[in-house]
Design an enzyme around this catalytic site. Structure first.
Site, PDB file in Angstrom:
ATOM      1  N   THR A   1      26.914  38.847  35.994  1.00 28.79           N
ATOM      2  CA  THR A   1      27.505  38.156  34.846  1.00 28.79           C
ATOM      3  C   THR A   1      29.034  38.104  34.829  1.00 28.79           C
ATOM      4  O   THR A   1      29.604  37.410  33.998  1.00 28.79           O
ATOM      5  CB  THR A   1      27.026  38.826  33.540  1.00 28.79           C
ATOM      6  OG1 THR A   1      27.053  40.249  33.713  1.00 28.79           O
ATOM      7  CG2 THR A   1      25.640  38.388  33.183  1.00 28.79           C
TER       8      THR A   1
ATOM      9  N   SER B   1      49.971  40.971  44.194  1.00 27.68           N
ATOM     10  CA  SER B   1      50.557  41.850  45.191  1.00 27.68           C
ATOM     11  C   SER B   1      49.557  42.090  46.313  1.00 27.68           C
ATOM     12  O   SER B   1      48.439  42.553  46.065  1.00 27.68           O
ATOM     13  CB  SER B   1      50.920  43.181  44.515  1.00 27.68           C
ATOM     14  OG  SER B   1      51.192  44.136  45.509  1.00 27.68           O
TER      15      SER B   1
ATOM     16  N   VAL C   1      39.058  43.342  43.918  1.00 22.84           N
ATOM     17  CA  VAL C   1      37.735  43.972  43.961  1.00 22.84           C
ATOM     18  C   VAL C   1      36.900  43.317  45.064  1.00 22.84           C
ATOM     19  O   VAL C   1      36.278  43.991  45.882  1.00 22.84           O
ATOM     20  CB  VAL C   1      37.045  43.870  42.579  1.00 22.84           C
ATOM     21  CG1 VAL C   1      35.559  44.144  42.698  1.00 22.84           C
ATOM     22  CG2 VAL C   1      37.656  44.877  41.639  1.00 22.84           C
TER      23      VAL C   1
ATOM     24  N   LYS D   1      20.971  30.483  45.237  1.00 22.23           N
ATOM     25  CA  LYS D   1      20.321  31.591  44.526  1.00 22.23           C
ATOM     26  C   LYS D   1      19.376  31.012  43.470  1.00 22.23           C
ATOM     27  O   LYS D   1      19.813  30.291  42.575  1.00 22.23           O
ATOM     28  CB  LYS D   1      21.394  32.478  43.864  1.00 22.23           C
ATOM     29  CG  LYS D   1      20.811  33.602  43.023  1.00 22.23           C
ATOM     30  CD  LYS D   1      21.900  34.477  42.427  1.00 22.23           C
ATOM     31  CE  LYS D   1      21.319  35.461  41.423  1.00 22.23           C
ATOM     32  NZ  LYS D   1      22.344  36.202  40.694  1.00 22.23           N
TER      33      LYS D   1
ATOM     34  N   GLY E   1      45.767  37.946  41.361  1.00 22.65           N
ATOM     35  CA  GLY E   1      45.251  36.867  42.218  1.00 22.65           C
ATOM     36  C   GLY E   1      43.891  37.212  42.794  1.00 22.65           C
ATOM     37  O   GLY E   1      43.575  36.909  43.946  1.00 22.65           O
TER      38      GLY E   1
ATOM     39  N   ILE F   1      48.090  45.549  46.456  1.00 24.82           N
ATOM     40  CA  ILE F   1      47.009  46.002  45.551  1.00 24.82           C
ATOM     41  C   ILE F   1      45.801  45.114  45.826  1.00 24.82           C
ATOM     42  O   ILE F   1      45.810  43.919  45.531  1.00 24.82           O
ATOM     43  CB  ILE F   1      47.423  45.879  44.067  1.00 24.82           C
ATOM     44  CG1 ILE F   1      48.724  46.623  43.817  1.00 24.82           C
ATOM     45  CG2 ILE F   1      46.318  46.388  43.151  1.00 24.82           C
ATOM     46  CD1 ILE F   1      49.300  46.435  42.424  1.00 24.82           C
TER      47      ILE F   1
HETATM   48  P1  FAD Z   1      40.684  42.083  40.883  1.00 30.03           P
HETATM   49  O1  FAD Z   1      39.814  41.497  41.912  1.00 30.03           O
HETATM   50  O2  FAD Z   1      40.823  43.578  40.847  1.00 30.03           O
HETATM   51  O3  FAD Z   1      42.126  41.457  41.052  1.00 30.03           O
HETATM   52  C1  FAD Z   1      43.270  42.052  40.462  1.00 30.03           C
HETATM   53  C2  FAD Z   1      44.523  41.332  40.930  1.00 30.03           C
HETATM   54  O4  FAD Z   1      45.618  41.843  40.198  1.00 30.03           O
HETATM   55  C3  FAD Z   1      44.855  41.523  42.403  1.00 30.03           C
HETATM   56  O5  FAD Z   1      45.274  40.295  42.945  1.00 30.03           O
HETATM   57  C4  FAD Z   1      46.030  42.496  42.388  1.00 30.03           C
HETATM   58  O6  FAD Z   1      46.899  42.286  43.480  1.00 30.03           O
HETATM   59  C5  FAD Z   1      46.686  42.101  41.075  1.00 30.03           C
HETATM   60  N1  FAD Z   1      47.517  43.155  40.488  1.00 30.03           N
HETATM   61  C6  FAD Z   1      47.130  44.277  39.831  1.00 30.03           C
HETATM   62  N2  FAD Z   1      48.217  44.990  39.444  1.00 30.03           N
HETATM   63  C7  FAD Z   1      49.303  44.288  39.857  1.00 30.03           C
HETATM   64  C8  FAD Z   1      50.712  44.494  39.764  1.00 30.03           C
HETATM   65  N3  FAD Z   1      51.237  45.576  39.177  1.00 30.03           N
HETATM   66  N4  FAD Z   1      51.508  43.569  40.320  1.00 30.03           N
HETATM   67  C9  FAD Z   1      51.030  42.467  40.922  1.00 30.03           C
HETATM   68  N5  FAD Z   1      49.708  42.228  41.034  1.00 30.03           N
HETATM   69  C10 FAD Z   1      48.872  43.128  40.516  1.00 30.03           C
HETATM   70  N6  FAD Z   1      30.707  39.631  39.533  1.00 30.03           N
HETATM   71  C11 FAD Z   1      29.770  38.686  39.647  1.00 30.03           C
HETATM   72  O7  FAD Z   1      29.846  37.654  38.974  1.00 30.03           O
HETATM   73  N7  FAD Z   1      28.730  38.842  40.504  1.00 30.03           N
HETATM   74  C12 FAD Z   1      28.566  39.978  41.231  1.00 30.03           C
HETATM   75  O8  FAD Z   1      27.622  40.062  42.013  1.00 30.03           O
HETATM   76  C13 FAD Z   1      29.496  41.018  41.072  1.00 30.03           C
HETATM   77  N8  FAD Z   1      29.368  42.188  41.719  1.00 30.03           N
HETATM   78  C14 FAD Z   1      30.248  43.202  41.466  1.00 30.03           C
HETATM   79  C15 FAD Z   1      30.030  44.476  42.000  1.00 30.03           C
HETATM   80  C16 FAD Z   1      30.896  45.509  41.681  1.00 30.03           C
HETATM   81  C17 FAD Z   1      30.619  46.883  42.219  1.00 30.03           C
HETATM   82  C18 FAD Z   1      32.031  45.292  40.880  1.00 30.03           C
HETATM   83  C19 FAD Z   1      32.992  46.400  40.570  1.00 30.03           C
HETATM   84  C20 FAD Z   1      32.258  44.037  40.368  1.00 30.03           C
HETATM   85  C21 FAD Z   1      31.372  42.997  40.622  1.00 30.03           C
HETATM   86  N9  FAD Z   1      31.543  41.751  40.054  1.00 30.03           N
HETATM   87  C22 FAD Z   1      30.591  40.787  40.205  1.00 30.03           C
HETATM   88  C23 FAD Z   1      32.726  41.485  39.275  1.00 30.03           C
HETATM   89  C24 FAD Z   1      33.717  40.686  40.089  1.00 30.03           C
HETATM   90  O9  FAD Z   1      34.014  41.347  41.294  1.00 30.03           O
HETATM   91  C25 FAD Z   1      34.981  40.529  39.270  1.00 30.03           C
HETATM   92  O10 FAD Z   1      34.658  39.981  38.033  1.00 30.03           O
HETATM   93  C26 FAD Z   1      35.928  39.611  39.937  1.00 30.03           C
HETATM   94  O11 FAD Z   1      36.170  40.021  41.224  1.00 30.03           O
HETATM   95  C27 FAD Z   1      37.183  39.482  39.157  1.00 30.03           C
HETATM   96  O12 FAD Z   1      38.062  40.509  39.420  1.00 30.03           O
HETATM   97  P2  FAD Z   1      39.526  40.367  38.856  1.00 30.03           P
HETATM   98  O13 FAD Z   1      40.139  39.141  39.439  1.00 30.03           O
HETATM   99  O14 FAD Z   1      39.489  40.509  37.387  1.00 30.03           O
HETATM  100  O15 FAD Z   1      40.253  41.668  39.398  1.00 30.03           O
END
Ligand code: FAD
Length: 499
Positions: A343, A38, A44, A77, A12, A41
């Site tokens: 990106t 969860s 990011v 932006k 999520g 967890i």
């Molecule tokens: P996450 O945010 O990590 O979410 C993971 C989810 O999975 C959480 O809800 C967690 O609870 C759940 N989960 C994991 N394991 C389990 C489990 N076993 N059981 C239940 N739930 C679980 N993108 C941009 O477009 N522009 C930016 O400026 C930018 N800056 C960034 C800077 C940094 C340093 C980083 C690292 C990333 C950046 N990004 C940026 C990327 C962006 O943050 C991510 O693409 C975006 O947040 C998507 O993350 P996600 O949802 O894939 O993962």
């Protein structure tokens, strides 16, 4: 009737809620969508800067712009300011939108290169209204009328990623998405097909589905741990593997652009939001300690820090098979390229768009997966080359990261692009590359990769008339910029319209 009726999203974060909002919007109640996340967890939560493709996603899910800007504390932006990249003390701007205007069959930048060869003095930036607005801290939206210089603009947003995910969650839940709080401990699979059949949580819930979307972040619990899709490591090209982030108080007007400042072991971002400024130092952990990176970041904040520095680890690269069996990875689980050109959120929406177009039946035809993976790899290859260009084309930085980046072996695709541009100013892009002519031009010229000539087609231009046209365009831009709204006034006006 072999149609998929149940989709399960694991995660999520931004990726999970974007996927949930888009699928529920597109498929309506014909699809049952469960999302498991969860609270134990954390997400990011630092994806704060976007690129203009965000508009089609927001339109797809039906976001009202004013309500969205208010709910996510967003700012506009117009592009990215790169400080100290080309060499210490140098600045350039990578604007959204276009340079110049369409004049005839000769691309505008060839007009500019020909003009330069004929003694024209205007820098490339003089032909970008977005650059002029950014310098003046002003903002305007593009208009459709091609006769207006405003039609050359493009824009995206900076927003609070956690608020954005929350905004999308409300939308998705209202559309019928069912959220389960719980930590997935076991992944059940069909012994014959290997397809995932259910997720079981530590709390005792069991969530069945036919198609599973892995949005579990860097953990890649389904696509990596369960389906064993290999990760292609690109850290030899993009060696930064850590970031330290710290928001600070906003002390002045918000600026309509992201700033990226080169640092000895990486670079630092500054992202202005309405309620705070986001900051982070992306660095190569082999070359600087965490403490030193945090100290560098904290020394250069505009205002008082609002939270302790937070460290994030990552590796550049991706999974060539981001769709395997009945698991599709979207977001960080599929791969990551550092946020130098903002990106990642684009890659999430691009993954969602592909999934919607290639949405499978219950047997998950492997040809669909192949097509998805081919298109995703093209996205990643193109972005990778664009990022490497930033690292490679610098001068005057003696720190090991920058010496190595100048000397590194480049991908063949990038070598070709550089050679074509240097020789005749040609921008050789494939139709599906994300970054288009204006972006490549901005970064090539901004980082000192200058075209030595121009394309033969530009010889058809009358030199005096071409120089006159170039002068006219530059002066229209210079006169237009001071007449447009201050950036904060533009945000305020939009938000008031929501009320
Ligand atoms: P996450 O945010 O990590 O979410 C993971 C989810 O999975 C959480 O809800 C967690 O609870 C759940 N989960 C994991 N394991 C389990 C489990 N076993 N059981 C239940 N739930 C679980 N993108 C941009 O477009 N522009 C930016 O400026 C930018 N800056 C960034 C800077 C940094 C340093 C980083 C690292 C990333 C950046 N990004 C940026 C990327 C962006 O943050 C991510 O693409 C975006 O947040 C998507 O993350 P996600 O949802 O894939 O993962």
């Amino acid at each position: 009737m072999n149609r998929i009726a149940r989709v399960v999203i694991l995660g999520g974060g931004t990726a999970g809620w974007m996927t949930a909002a888009a699928l529920s919007r597109c498929f309506g109640r014909s699809l049952r969508i469960d999302l498991v996340e969860s609270d134990a967890i954390s997400t990011v939560g630092v994806g704060e800067a976007t690129i203009p493709t965000i508009h089609w996603f927001n339109e797809l899910v039906g976001l009202d712009e004013a309500a969205f800007v208010r709910a996510t504390q967003a700012s506009f932006k117009l592009g990215i300011e790169f400080v100290d990249w080309r060499r210490p003390g140098h600045r350039y701007f990578h604007p959204f939108g276009r340079y110049g205007v369409e004049l005839d069959q000769v691309p505008f930048h060839q007009h500019w290169l020909k003009g330069r060869a004929d003694g024209g003095q205007h820098p490339l930036a003089a032909f970008s209204l977005a650059t002029a607005l950014a310098e003046a801290n002003r903002f305007a939206k593009p208009v459709a009328d091609p006769r207006s210089i405003l039609s050359t603009l493009g824009y995206a947003y900076h927003f609070d990623a956690t608020l954005y995910a929350g905004h999308l969650r409300r939308l998705a839940e209202a559309a019928g998405v069912i959220r389960h709080e719980g930590k997935v401990a076991t992944v059940e699979r069909d012994p014959e097909s290997g397809f995932v059949t259910a997720l079981a949580t530590e709390e005792g819930a069991r969530i069945e589905g036919e198609l599973f979307i892995d949005c579990s972040g860097f953990k890649a619990m389904l696509i990596g741990e369960t389906m064993d899709a290999a990760f292609q490591d690109w850290s030899h090209w993009l060696p930064c593997d850590r970031a330290v982030a710290a928001p600070c108080a906003r002390v002045a007007e918000t600026t309509p652009y992201t700033r990226s400042t080169l640092r000895p072991a990486g670079w630092q971002w500054r992202i202005p939001l309405q309620h705070r400024t986001g900051n982070g130092y992306v660095y190569a952990s082999a070359l600087v300690s965490d403490d030193e990176a945090a100290a560098t970041l904290l020394r250069s904040l505009d205002g008082d820090p609002l939270a302790d520095p937070r460290f994030l680890r990552f590796k550049a690269g991706f999974r060539r098979e981001s769709w395997r069996g009945n698991v599709v990875a979207i977001g960080l689980s599929s791969g990551f390229l550092e946020p130098l050109e903002s990106t990642s959120i684009h890659l999430i929406q691009s993954g969602i768009a592909k999934l919607i177009t290639l949405f499978p039946d219950r047997d998950c035809d492997p040809r669909l997966a192949r097509q998805f993976n081919t298109l995703f790899a093209r996205d990643m290859d193109g972005i990778r080359d664009f990022l490497i260009l930033h690292y490679h084309a610098t001068e005057g930085h003696d720190a090991p990261l920058w010496r190595q980046a100048r000397a590194m072996a480049l991908p063949d695709t990038l070598i070709d692009k550089l050679a074509h541009y240097r020789r005749s100013g040609r921008l050789m892009l494939t139709p599906d590359e994300l970054f288009r002519e204006a972006s490549w031009l901005a970064v090539l010229e901004g980082q000192g990769v200058s075209a030595q000539g121009y394309a033969p087609l530009a010889d058809t231009l009358d030199p005096a008339q071409n120089l006159r046209q170039l002068n006219d365009i530059a002066s229209i831009i210079a006169r237009a910029a001071p007449m447009l709204s201050r950036h904060d006034a533009a945000i305020g006006e939009l938000i008031r319209s929501a009320r």
